[in-house]
Write an enzyme that holds these catalytic residues in place. Structure first.
Site, PDB file in Angstrom:
ATOM      1  N   GLU A 133      95.436  50.322  59.643  1.00 54.66           N
ATOM      2  CA  GLU A 133      94.613  50.218  60.891  1.00 54.66           C
ATOM      3  C   GLU A 133      94.417  51.678  61.806  1.00 54.66           C
ATOM      4  O   GLU A 133      95.017  52.102  62.760  1.00 54.66           O
ATOM      5  CB  GLU A 133      95.756  49.443  62.089  1.00 54.66           C
ATOM      6  CG  GLU A 133      95.570  48.070  61.578  1.00 54.66           C
ATOM      7  CD  GLU A 133      96.477  47.163  62.605  1.00 54.66           C
ATOM      8  OE1 GLU A 133      97.001  47.732  63.482  1.00 54.66           O
ATOM      9  OE2 GLU A 133      96.319  46.026  62.372  1.00 54.66           O
ATOM     10  N   ASN A 177      92.843  43.653  58.474  1.00 50.86           N
ATOM     11  CA  ASN A 177      93.551  42.927  59.248  1.00 50.86           C
ATOM     12  C   ASN A 177      92.957  42.377  60.621  1.00 50.86           C
ATOM     13  O   ASN A 177      92.230  43.141  61.186  1.00 50.86           O
ATOM     14  CB  ASN A 177      94.488  44.054  59.982  1.00 50.86           C
ATOM     15  CG  ASN A 177      95.626  44.770  58.780  1.00 50.86           C
ATOM     16  OD1 ASN A 177      95.578  44.622  57.850  1.00 50.86           O
ATOM     17  ND2 ASN A 177      96.286  45.661  59.446  1.00 50.86           N
ATOM     18  N   TYR A 196      93.249  39.366  63.890  1.00 53.51           N
ATOM     19  CA  TYR A 196      94.011  38.508  64.917  1.00 53.51           C
ATOM     20  C   TYR A 196      92.925  37.723  65.764  1.00 53.51           C
ATOM     21  O   TYR A 196      93.197  36.506  66.012  1.00 53.51           O
ATOM     22  CB  TYR A 196      94.946  39.318  65.720  1.00 53.51           C
ATOM     23  CG  TYR A 196      96.094  40.022  64.922  1.00 53.51           C
ATOM     24  CD1 TYR A 196      97.174  39.275  64.592  1.00 53.51           C
ATOM     25  CD2 TYR A 196      95.871  41.295  64.238  1.00 53.51           C
ATOM     26  CE1 TYR A 196      98.094  39.665  63.862  1.00 53.51           C
ATOM     27  CE2 TYR A 196      96.806  41.537  63.365  1.00 53.51           C
ATOM     28  CZ  TYR A 196      98.100  40.963  63.254  1.00 53.51           C
ATOM     29  OH  TYR A 196      99.061  41.450  62.218  1.00 53.51           O
TER      30      TYR A 196
HETATM   31  O1  IFM Z   1     102.776  44.547  64.521  1.00 53.44           O
HETATM   32  C1  IFM Z   1     101.523  45.031  64.475  1.00 53.44           C
HETATM   33  C2  IFM Z   1     101.308  45.681  63.060  1.00 53.44           C
HETATM   34  O2  IFM Z   1     102.230  46.761  63.042  1.00 53.44           O
HETATM   35  C3  IFM Z   1      99.883  46.312  63.113  1.00 53.44           C
HETATM   36  N1  IFM Z   1      98.913  45.081  63.217  1.00 53.44           N
HETATM   37  C4  IFM Z   1      99.227  44.306  64.291  1.00 53.44           C
HETATM   38  C5  IFM Z   1     100.383  43.629  64.287  1.00 53.44           C
HETATM   39  C6  IFM Z   1     100.817  42.753  65.594  1.00 53.44           C
HETATM   40  O3  IFM Z   1     100.320  43.612  66.733  1.00 53.44           O
END
Ligand code: IFM
Length: 451
Positions: free
Chosen positions: A166, A293, A295
């Site tokens: 990220e 990644n 969410y």
């Molecule tokens: O915990 C984090 C991770 O380190 C990086 N991506 C998002 C996750 C949840 O916030």
């Protein structure tokens, strides 16, 4: 039999990161990281918590591997702490640091699980921050040296790697917003950091390939599905700019050799980023896969007062239509579908790995010691259905990694947010597989999910 079957050979995995789980913060010659320094300073992390012990994986990694095996995982994503390998970020490697990761990798291989390491998940050696950190141009070369050293040491047994986790998040949270280590709030620092990280990425990729040309190397990018907050032209065009800013500032130069247009009038702040002649050729790298990644989605509105981007999120972490996790993030599986098909369409159908997807729910053990986290099961079911649909529509997704294997240190939130398939007791650090972990094991065993 599962209704939604995934392609043969699909990897079912879980993800973790060094500072969030390892502990052992100053053991066996490890140097101080920016997260050690940041979390030790009062006021930066909720309840004054830190990763000194975390899940104690530094001493209990064999248990974690045994759990991953019990769940039937075929891939385990972890990260390598740079200050364990080079305590001050440069020079001779610390053999004990390498021994730890060699032992972890060997345990995974013995268990039939693919080791899937990330070279940098945010724990920069503090000595390099003292020398200027990511805004400092020279750090790109330092990072490439580290990447080459680790590849020489582990490249005989690890074939699949991620360079960064990220990059948009650690540059923005660490150098622009100051909510993560090293806690700086400076637009010029942030812009320079973006470009150093992109150069570091390209240099590291090529240094690793020079060690072993057949390695499969990607990066875990953080993506979000940017949608206009309201149905009007101003918000639609703001959503486009924000999309290019959050989603394309790293993958764009890497795969296309150019920064995206993010300004309202077109263009990008190249001068402020200190982009020099020849840099973009260094940055370009034909990644073997793109790590995703994701969410939730982001609703964007026009921001006329901002002369540059002219866009901002209308709400933090999603909208208000879907259910919310205990962290307040909207559950919105369609975001994952949209991002996967966008990547397939706009980047010539790259190999994709879901390198993180998951949710924070606080459910703990009941009187029988069972963690009945049904909301997490519902979350995964919805997002996996979206992945399955994207594959059906042509996205070449090869694996999925739940974030996270363990409840762990959630950065500035400390330990309050629990993302694990496995409950970690705050006092004893004992691990208990949650109901969601059992459910995920069944998904892995059947290579499919009941949609
Ligand atoms: O915990 C984090 C991770 O380190 C990086 N991506 C998002 C996750 C949840 O916030």
């Amino acid at each position: 039999m599962a209704r939604l079957r995934f392609p043969d050979g699909f990897h079912w995995g879980a993800a973790t990161a060094s500072y969030q789980i390892e502990g052992g913060w100053n053991e066996d010659g490890k140097g101080e990281s920016i997260w050690d320094r940041f979390a030790h300073a009062p006021g930066n992390v909720k309840n004054g918590e830190h990763g000194d012990v975390a899940c104690d994986t530094y001493h209990r990694f064999a248990e974690d591997v045994a759990i991953a095996k019990e769940l039937g995982l075929t891939s385990y994503r972890f990260s390598i702490a740079w200050p364990r390998i080079q305590p001050s970020g440069r020079g001779v490697v610390n053999p004990k640091g390498l021994d730890f990761y060699r032992a972890l990798v060997d345990a995974l291989l013995d268990a039939g699980i693919r080791p899937f390491p990330t070279l940098y998940h945010w724990d920069l050696p503090q000595a390099l921050e003292d020398a200027g950190g990511w805004p400092e141009r020279d750090l790109a070369g330092r990072f490439a040296d580290y990447a080459e050293g680790v590849t020489r040491a582990l490249g005989d047994r690890v074939s699949d790697w991620m360079v960064f986790n990220e990059p948009n998040v650690f540059t923005a949270c660490g150098y622009l917003m100051g909510i993560h280590a090293p806690g700086r709030r400076s637009l010029p620092d942030f812009l320079r950091a973006v470009h150093t990280v992109n150069r570091a990425h390209g240099l590291a990729f090529h240094a690793m390939k020079a060690v072993r040309g057949d390695l499969r190397i990607g990066t875990a990018f953080s993506f979000t599905d940017c949608q206009p907050a309201c149905d009007n032209d101003a918000d639609a065009s703001a959503a486009g700019r924000w999309h290019r800013f959050v989603n394309e500032m790293f993958i764009g130069p890497t795969l296309r050799g150019a920064y995206p247009d993010v300004f309202r009038e077109g263009g990008a702040p190249l001068e402020a980023m200190d982009v020099r002649e020849g840099d973009l050729a260094e940055v370009r790298a034909a990644l073997d896969f793109v790590g995703v990644n994701l969410y939730t989605r982001t609703l964007i509105e026009d921001a006329p007062e901002d002369a540059n981007l002219g866009a901002r999120p209308a709400l933090p972490f999603g909208g208000n239509e879907g259910a919310k996790t205990d962290f307040g993030w909207e559950v919105w599986p369609e975001a994952l579908y949209n991002v996967l098909v966008w990547l397939a369409r706009d980047f010539d159908n790259p190999v994709l790995e879901i390198t993180e997807n998951g949710c924070s729910y606080g459910d703990g053990p009941d009187a029988d010691g069972v963690v009945r986290d049904t909301r997490r099961i519902d979350f995964y079911r919805g997002y996996l259905e979206a992945v399955h649909r994207a594959i059906g529509d042509g996205a070449d997704v090869r694996g999925y990694h739940a974030w996270s294997l363990l409840d762990n240190f959630e950065w500035a939130e400390g330990y309050e947010q629990r993302f694990g398939l496995v409950w970690v007791d705050p006092q004893t650090r004992d691990r208990t597989i949650k109901e969601s972990g059992r459910w995920y094991a069944q998904v892995a065993a059947e290579n499919g999910v009941d949609g």
